[in-house]
Design a protein around this motif. Structure first.
Motif, PDB file in Angstrom:
ATOM      1  N   SER A  21       0.959  -1.009  -0.008  1.00  0.00           N
ATOM      2  CA  SER A  21      -0.009   0.065   0.131  1.00  0.00           C
ATOM      3  C   SER A  21       1.039   0.789   0.051  1.00  0.00           C
ATOM      4  O   SER A  21       0.704   2.570  -0.613  1.00  0.00           O
ATOM      5  CB  SER A  21      -0.584   0.238   1.138  1.00  0.00           C
ATOM      6  OG  SER A  21      -0.264  -0.216   2.245  1.00  0.00           O
ATOM      7  N   THR A  40       2.136   2.025  -3.673  1.00  0.00           N
ATOM      8  CA  THR A  40       1.987   2.440  -4.533  1.00  0.00           C
ATOM      9  C   THR A  40       1.152   3.661  -4.888  1.00  0.00           C
ATOM     10  O   THR A  40       1.675   4.310  -6.287  1.00  0.00           O
ATOM     11  CB  THR A  40       0.175   1.262  -4.384  1.00  0.00           C
ATOM     12  OG1 THR A  40       0.522   0.235  -3.872  1.00  0.00           O
ATOM     13  CG2 THR A  40      -0.728   1.811  -5.369  1.00  0.00           C
ATOM     14  N   THR A  91      -8.291  -0.679  -3.899  1.00  0.00           N
ATOM     15  CA  THR A  91      -7.029  -1.464  -4.299  1.00  0.00           C
ATOM     16  C   THR A  91      -7.489  -1.804  -5.578  1.00  0.00           C
ATOM     17  O   THR A  91      -6.655  -1.707  -6.135  1.00  0.00           O
ATOM     18  CB  THR A  91      -6.817  -2.665  -3.589  1.00  0.00           C
ATOM     19  OG1 THR A  91      -7.279  -3.744  -3.392  1.00  0.00           O
ATOM     20  CG2 THR A  91      -5.922  -2.403  -1.701  1.00  0.00           C
ATOM     21  N   SER A 126      -7.170   1.322  -7.679  1.00  0.00           N
ATOM     22  CA  SER A 126      -5.685   1.699  -7.570  1.00  0.00           C
ATOM     23  C   SER A 126      -5.478   0.935  -9.258  1.00  0.00           C
ATOM     24  O   SER A 126      -4.404   1.735  -9.829  1.00  0.00           O
ATOM     25  CB  SER A 126      -4.897   1.303  -6.695  1.00  0.00           C
ATOM     26  OG  SER A 126      -5.153   2.111  -5.543  1.00  0.00           O
ATOM     27  N   PHE A 127      -5.149  -0.359  -9.116  1.00  0.00           N
ATOM     28  CA  PHE A 127      -5.331  -0.680 -10.158  1.00  0.00           C
ATOM     29  C   PHE A 127      -5.602  -0.254 -11.269  1.00  0.00           C
ATOM     30  O   PHE A 127      -4.605  -0.247 -12.057  1.00  0.00           O
ATOM     31  CB  PHE A 127      -5.076  -2.581  -9.262  1.00  0.00           C
ATOM     32  CG  PHE A 127      -5.357  -3.228 -11.027  1.00  0.00           C
ATOM     33  CD1 PHE A 127      -3.724  -4.018 -11.285  1.00  0.00           C
ATOM     34  CD2 PHE A 127      -5.996  -3.775 -11.599  1.00  0.00           C
ATOM     35  CE1 PHE A 127      -3.691  -4.286 -13.253  1.00  0.00           C
ATOM     36  CE2 PHE A 127      -5.521  -5.050 -12.892  1.00  0.00           C
ATOM     37  CZ  PHE A 127      -4.281  -4.798 -13.378  1.00  0.00           C
ATOM     38  N   VAL A 172      -6.581   8.177  -8.722  1.00  0.00           N
ATOM     39  CA  VAL A 172      -5.323   6.618  -8.009  1.00  0.00           C
ATOM     40  C   VAL A 172      -5.130   7.958  -6.604  1.00  0.00           C
ATOM     41  O   VAL A 172      -4.897   6.771  -5.982  1.00  0.00           O
ATOM     42  CB  VAL A 172      -4.377   6.646  -8.757  1.00  0.00           C
ATOM     43  CG1 VAL A 172      -2.909   7.747  -8.488  1.00  0.00           C
ATOM     44  CG2 VAL A 172      -3.358   5.249  -8.092  1.00  0.00           C
ATOM     45  N   ALA A 192      -5.693   5.176  -4.092  1.00  0.00           N
ATOM     46  CA  ALA A 192      -4.303   4.666  -2.909  1.00  0.00           C
ATOM     47  C   ALA A 192      -3.707   5.315  -2.070  1.00  0.00           C
ATOM     48  O   ALA A 192      -3.279   5.271  -1.391  1.00  0.00           O
ATOM     49  CB  ALA A 192      -3.320   4.169  -4.292  1.00  0.00           C
ATOM     50  N   ASP A 204       4.146  -0.018 -11.592  1.00  0.00           N
ATOM     51  CA  ASP A 204       3.277   0.687 -10.064  1.00  0.00           C
ATOM     52  C   ASP A 204       2.275  -0.167 -10.451  1.00  0.00           C
ATOM     53  O   ASP A 204       1.190  -0.380  -9.509  1.00  0.00           O
ATOM     54  CB  ASP A 204       3.387   1.606 -10.067  1.00  0.00           C
ATOM     55  CG  ASP A 204       2.449   2.529  -8.676  1.00  0.00           C
ATOM     56  OD1 ASP A 204       2.607   1.927  -7.976  1.00  0.00           O
ATOM     57  OD2 ASP A 204       1.633   3.638  -8.538  1.00  0.00           O
ATOM     58  N   ALA A 243       0.184  -2.695  -7.383  1.00  0.00           N
ATOM     59  CA  ALA A 243      -1.578  -2.348  -7.407  1.00  0.00           C
ATOM     60  C   ALA A 243      -2.398  -3.717  -6.974  1.00  0.00           C
ATOM     61  O   ALA A 243      -2.681  -4.159  -6.448  1.00  0.00           O
ATOM     62  CB  ALA A 243      -2.170  -0.823  -8.022  1.00  0.00           C
TER      63      ALA A 243
END
Length: 408
Positions: A227, A230, A289, A292-293, A315, A319, A375, A379
């Protein structure tokens, strides 16, 4: 607002406003510092990595000591050491000297974390998640304001060091307040009260349900690393990515960090509202999460000014909007009797990320697209860990543990 610890809590939040500035101040002044230290962007990235070393040095120990000696001494140590960092960077004339002060910044952050996160959970036992996530709002506010202030200094052809001086002044005010007026609960007071309540309901000898040290502890340590990695990676390289890959101008590429910070602040506000409606902290982890990905993947696949601007917000929301703080809060549910110790362990993992990520990305700085792709995979790993933690949570606690509440 009736809580007697609220004035102290506000001071703690202001410390993290300055911490938000401290996290990105080297990256935002990269060109000026590179010239001052006779190096390039990769050299400044090496100095940035020193913050992670400082955290590794003391965080685990200071977390355990804060359980023994209380939270206030570590908050004071954190403020003083952070002041040394901001002043020291201004006086540094080489990478070697700056590296030493960068280590002090990491130590300062460790002291603040060891005292602040446990203190807030103890000040607001019915709103632990909300109290910790609000910290992230102040971090994000600092990260939102600093790029604007740096842009103003550059446009006005003023000395870049004013951004460091302002941080020093705010920290000095906070230090005076904490020393003479700060009030803190006894360490782990809330856990003792919760166990007493458990004995009252279940009978003498009843214990709080706890997680497995090896299984759950390992999952949270890995989550602490992922975490942190990221959002730390993207916060350090987002402006450069926008300028080099999306071909944005200086002002608009710097503004990406501001969009990122706005996203994190919006997430904090939304999380606080949902927590008031008894949404559990655990329910946020998987969703955030996954976002974020997805946002990082889109930024990598479609590196246009518009996509980068939108995805910077997303993001930042997912994140950097408090998901790490929520992870720590959930970990305190698994291990309720040593908040300083688990804070140290959780954020030590994060500090390892703070150290290793700049070194890795510094070596990749010739191709910024690959940094964002890196990144993306980080993520994705975070999403997998969040799912596993969620499964463990419901296996251990079911529907017994409830989520956040108002700051009472």
């Amino acid at each position: 607002m009736k809580n007697r610890y609220m004035p102290t809590a506000i001071s703690l939040y202001m410390n993290y406003f300055i911490h938000g500035i401290g996290v990105i101040i080297l990256a935002q002044n990269m060109a000026m510092l590179a010239t001052k230290w006779h190096t390039n962007a990769g050299g400044v990235a090496v100095v940035i990595s020193s913050l992670g070393i400082g955290r590794i040095i003391v965080l685990l120990v200071s977390g355990a000591l804060s359980d023994k000696f209380g939270r206030k001494p570590f908050v004071i140590l954190g403020i003083i050491t952070y002041m040394l960092f901001f002043g020291g960077i201004l006086m540094s004339s080489s990478i070697a000297v700056a590296y030493i002060f960068g280590i002090l910044a990491g130590i300062a952050n460790s002291f603040l974390d060891s005292g602040t996160y446990p203190a807030l959970m103890e000040m607001f036992p019915n709103a632990k998640g909300t109290a910790n996530v609000v910290l992230k709002a102040f971090i994000s506010a600092g990260q939102f304001i600093l790029p604007l202030f740096v842009s103003f200094l550059v446009a006005s052809k003023m000395w870049f060091g004013w951004s460091f001086v302002v941080a020093l002044v705010v920290l000095l005010i906070s230090l005076i307040f904490v020393i003479f007026a700060g009030k803190f609960p006894a360490p782990n007071e809330d856990a003792k009260e919760a166990e007493a309540e458990e004995e009252k309901e279940e009978g003498p000898g009843a214990k709080l349900q706890e997680g497995n040290l090896w299984i759950d502890g390992t999952l949270f340590i890995l989550y602490g690393y992922i975490s942190q990695a990221t959002f730390y990676l993207v916060s350090q390289w987002l402006s450069q990515y926008g300028a080099s890959i999306a071909h944005m101008g200086d002002t608009s590429s710097r503004a990406l960090i501001s969009y990122y910070s706005i996203g994190s602040i919006v997430c904090v506000l939304l999380t606080a509202v949902l927590a008031k409606k008894a949404v559990k902290e655990i329910q946020f982890l998987g969703v955030y999460t996954l976002l974020s990905f997805a946002s990082l993947l889109l930024m990598y696949l479609f590196p246009t000014a518009l996509i980068c601007s939108i995805m910077s917000f997303v993001v930042g929301f997912s994140a950097a909007g408090g998901v790490m703080q929520l992870g720590l809060t959930v970990m305190s549910t698994f291990f309720p009797k040593g908040k300083g110790t688990i804070t140290g362990a959780f954020y030590t993992a994060g500090s390892i990320a703070s150290f290793t990520i700049p070194l890795l990305t510094g070596a990749m700085s010739s191709n910024l697209a690959n940094i964002i792709l890196f990144d993306v995979f980080i993520a994705l790993a975070g999403f997998v860990l969040a799912v596993l933690i969620t499964i463990r949570y419901y296996k251990l606690f079911g529907k017994k543990r409830q989520g956040g509440a108002n700051l009472e």
